[in-house]
Motif scaffolding. Structure first.
Motif, short mmCIF file in Angstrom:
data_model
loop_
_atom_site.label_atom_id
_atom_site.label_comp_id
_atom_site.label_asym_id
_atom_site.label_seq_id
_atom_site.Cartn_x
_atom_site.Cartn_y
_atom_site.Cartn_z
N UNK A 194 10.35 4.16 2.84
CA UNK A 194 11.14 5.30 2.38
C UNK A 194 11.59 6.17 3.55
N UNK A 195 10.74 6.34 4.54
CA UNK A 195 11.10 7.13 5.70
C UNK A 195 12.23 6.45 6.48
N UNK A 196 12.17 5.15 6.65
CA UNK A 196 13.21 4.41 7.37
C UNK A 196 14.54 4.51 6.62
N UNK A 197 14.51 4.36 5.31
CA UNK A 197 15.73 4.48 4.51
C UNK A 197 16.30 5.89 4.62
N UNK A 198 15.46 6.89 4.59
CA UNK A 198 15.91 8.27 4.71
C UNK A 198 16.57 8.53 6.05
N UNK A 228 0.85 -1.18 0.00
CA UNK A 228 0.00 0.00 0.00
C UNK A 228 0.89 1.23 0.00
N UNK A 229 0.31 2.35 -0.28
CA UNK A 229 1.06 3.60 -0.31
C UNK A 229 1.64 3.91 1.07
N UNK A 230 0.93 3.63 2.10
CA UNK A 230 1.41 3.88 3.46
C UNK A 230 2.63 3.01 3.77
#
Length: 104
Positions: free
Chosen positions: A17-21, A9-11
């Motif tokens: 992506x937030x964790x990778x950032x 899902x988009x969430x």
């Protein structure tokens, strides 16, 4: 129609992506700062090598080298007169090897 399709899902994708950032924000600055430490340790190792060659010169010639130029090309290469970051390697009158920071 699309009942059995499995997908992210988009969430879920935003969370990944937030964790990778966050990981990149924490890791990249630490890697950048390590470069200076590597050059410092490399220069210290080069000074130790040149000191060993100055000692070999002293044993063979009976007196210590008066300048770094005395060691080139028989004991060290021309590029070993300076460290990678630009510090100049010097030898005092007693044959002790040191380094002078670039621009000093």
């Amino acid at each position: 129609m699309f009942k059995n399709e499995k997908a992210f899902t988009l969430v879920e994708m935003l969370i990944v992506l937030m964790i990778i950032s966050v990981l990149l924000i924490l890791i990249v600055p630490n890697l950048i700062n390590k470069g200076k430490d590597v050059y410092e340790q490399g220069c210290d190792a080069l000074v130790a090598v040149v000191q060993a060659q100055a000692d070999a010169y002293t044993i063979e010639k009976g007196s210590p080298p008066t300048s770094i130029g005395d060691l080139v090309p028989e004991y060290i290469r021309e590029d070993q007169k300076t460290c990678p970051q630009g510090d100049v390697i010097t030898i005092d009158q007693k044959g002790n090897v040191g380094r002078v920071p670039e621009g000093s």
